[in-house]
Design a protein around this motif. Structure first.
Motif, PDB file in Angstrom:
ATOM      1  N   ARG A  18     -11.718 -56.404  -2.956  1.00  0.00           N
ATOM      2  CA  ARG A  18     -10.258 -56.008  -2.961  1.00  0.00           C
ATOM      3  C   ARG A  18      -9.693 -56.506  -1.626  1.00  0.00           C
ATOM      4  O   ARG A  18      -8.573 -56.743  -1.400  1.00  0.00           O
ATOM      5  N   GLU A  19     -10.351 -56.189  -0.481  1.00  0.00           N
ATOM      6  CA  GLU A  19      -9.972 -56.182   0.882  1.00  0.00           C
ATOM      7  C   GLU A  19      -9.813 -57.942   1.098  1.00  0.00           C
ATOM      8  O   GLU A  19      -8.664 -58.225   1.621  1.00  0.00           O
ATOM      9  N   MET A  20     -10.537 -58.663   0.579  1.00  0.00           N
ATOM     10  CA  MET A  20     -10.611 -60.227   0.549  1.00  0.00           C
ATOM     11  C   MET A  20      -9.314 -60.452  -0.076  1.00  0.00           C
ATOM     12  O   MET A  20      -8.446 -61.551   0.403  1.00  0.00           O
ATOM     13  N   LYS A  73     -29.500 -58.327  -2.252  1.00  0.00           N
ATOM     14  CA  LYS A  73     -28.611 -57.051  -2.980  1.00  0.00           C
ATOM     15  C   LYS A  73     -27.582 -56.547  -2.267  1.00  0.00           C
ATOM     16  O   LYS A  73     -27.676 -56.388  -1.006  1.00  0.00           O
ATOM     17  N   PRO A  74     -26.383 -56.357  -2.804  1.00  0.00           N
ATOM     18  CA  PRO A  74     -25.342 -56.030  -2.210  1.00  0.00           C
ATOM     19  C   PRO A  74     -25.555 -54.604  -1.591  1.00  0.00           C
ATOM     20  O   PRO A  74     -26.252 -53.621  -2.136  1.00  0.00           O
ATOM     21  N   ARG A  75     -24.872 -54.295  -0.494  1.00  0.00           N
ATOM     22  CA  ARG A  75     -25.061 -53.016   0.318  1.00  0.00           C
ATOM     23  C   ARG A  75     -23.720 -52.302   0.168  1.00  0.00           C
ATOM     24  O   ARG A  75     -22.963 -53.006   0.798  1.00  0.00           O
ATOM     25  N   GLY A  76     -23.530 -51.166  -0.033  1.00  0.00           N
ATOM     26  CA  GLY A  76     -22.151 -50.435   0.007  1.00  0.00           C
ATOM     27  C   GLY A  76     -21.134 -50.861  -1.133  1.00  0.00           C
ATOM     28  O   GLY A  76     -21.754 -51.384  -2.101  1.00  0.00           O
ATOM     29  N   MET A  77     -20.276 -50.584  -1.120  1.00  0.00           N
ATOM     30  CA  MET A  77     -19.115 -50.831  -1.825  1.00  0.00           C
ATOM     31  C   MET A  77     -18.568 -51.982  -1.932  1.00  0.00           C
ATOM     32  O   MET A  77     -17.744 -52.489  -1.373  1.00  0.00           O
ATOM     33  N   VAL A  78     -19.089 -52.972  -2.804  1.00  0.00           N
ATOM     34  CA  VAL A  78     -18.659 -54.423  -3.083  1.00  0.00           C
ATOM     35  C   VAL A  78     -17.349 -54.409  -3.624  1.00  0.00           C
ATOM     36  O   VAL A  78     -16.453 -55.533  -3.074  1.00  0.00           O
ATOM     37  N   SER A  79     -17.043 -53.463  -4.365  1.00  0.00           N
ATOM     38  CA  SER A  79     -15.432 -53.731  -4.994  1.00  0.00           C
ATOM     39  C   SER A  79     -14.528 -53.567  -4.044  1.00  0.00           C
ATOM     40  O   SER A  79     -13.333 -54.286  -4.031  1.00  0.00           O
ATOM     41  N   ASP A  82      -6.383 -58.893  -0.959  1.00  0.00           N
ATOM     42  CA  ASP A  82      -5.482 -58.432  -0.263  1.00  0.00           C
ATOM     43  C   ASP A  82      -5.049 -59.528   1.119  1.00  0.00           C
ATOM     44  O   ASP A  82      -3.913 -59.766   1.286  1.00  0.00           O
ATOM     45  N   GLU A  83      -6.172 -59.916   1.799  1.00  0.00           N
ATOM     46  CA  GLU A  83      -5.913 -60.670   2.977  1.00  0.00           C
ATOM     47  C   GLU A  83      -5.423 -61.998   2.367  1.00  0.00           C
ATOM     48  O   GLU A  83      -4.716 -62.761   3.107  1.00  0.00           O
ATOM     49  N   ARG A  84      -6.068 -62.618   1.252  1.00  0.00           N
ATOM     50  CA  ARG A  84      -5.718 -63.982   0.827  1.00  0.00           C
ATOM     51  C   ARG A  84      -4.144 -63.961   0.505  1.00  0.00           C
ATOM     52  O   ARG A  84      -3.524 -64.761   0.664  1.00  0.00           O
ATOM     53  N   GLU A  85      -3.975 -62.780  -0.257  1.00  0.00           N
ATOM     54  CA  GLU A  85      -2.388 -62.414  -0.967  1.00  0.00           C
ATOM     55  C   GLU A  85      -1.422 -62.648   0.443  1.00  0.00           C
ATOM     56  O   GLU A  85      -0.405 -63.200   0.268  1.00  0.00           O
ATOM     57  N   SER A  86      -1.918 -62.109   1.274  1.00  0.00           N
ATOM     58  CA  SER A  86      -0.882 -61.803   2.427  1.00  0.00           C
ATOM     59  C   SER A  86      -0.892 -63.040   3.307  1.00  0.00           C
ATOM     60  O   SER A  86       0.309 -63.640   3.928  1.00  0.00           O
ATOM     61  N   ASP A  87      -1.845 -63.864   3.435  1.00  0.00           N
ATOM     62  CA  ASP A  87      -1.787 -65.247   3.991  1.00  0.00           C
ATOM     63  C   ASP A  87      -0.781 -66.319   2.995  1.00  0.00           C
ATOM     64  O   ASP A  87      -0.255 -67.048   3.559  1.00  0.00           O
TER      65      ASP A  87
END
Length: 86
Positions: free
Chosen positions: A73-75, A63-69, A77-82
């Motif tokens: 979004r962070e992942m 079960k996800p904990r915290g804000m999955v969205s 953004d990282e992929r886009e910058s890569d």
């Protein structure tokens, strides 16, 4: 497999960025474009996992904990910058 010469219409700025991306990585533009098309069409994936193999997946869902969205979004953004070398 033989090679063909083709023409395409593409945004000028996008093409400049693509050529720059290929050059920075020491790659030929045609070869890089061909690889990207193969990936998109998923050609050659059969070499990664033969048809005879049928792996079983055994895992317990979590079960996800915290804000999955925000993590997604962070992942992204990282992929886009890569991808765009930013």
């Amino acid at each position: 497999m033989g090679k063909i010469k083709t023409s395409i219409y593409i945004d000028e700025e996008l093409w400049r960025e693509f050529k720059k991306y290929a050059t920075e990585r020491g790659l030929d533009v045609s070869e890089l474009l061909e690889e990207l098309i193969k990936e998109e069409l998923m050609i050659g994936l059969d070499t990664l996992m033969p048809e005879e193999s049928n792996p079983e997946l055994d895992f317990e869902p979590i079960k996800p904990r915290g804000m999955v969205s925000s993590l997604v979004r962070e992942m992204r953004d990282e992929r886009e910058s890569d991808l765009f070398g930013q």
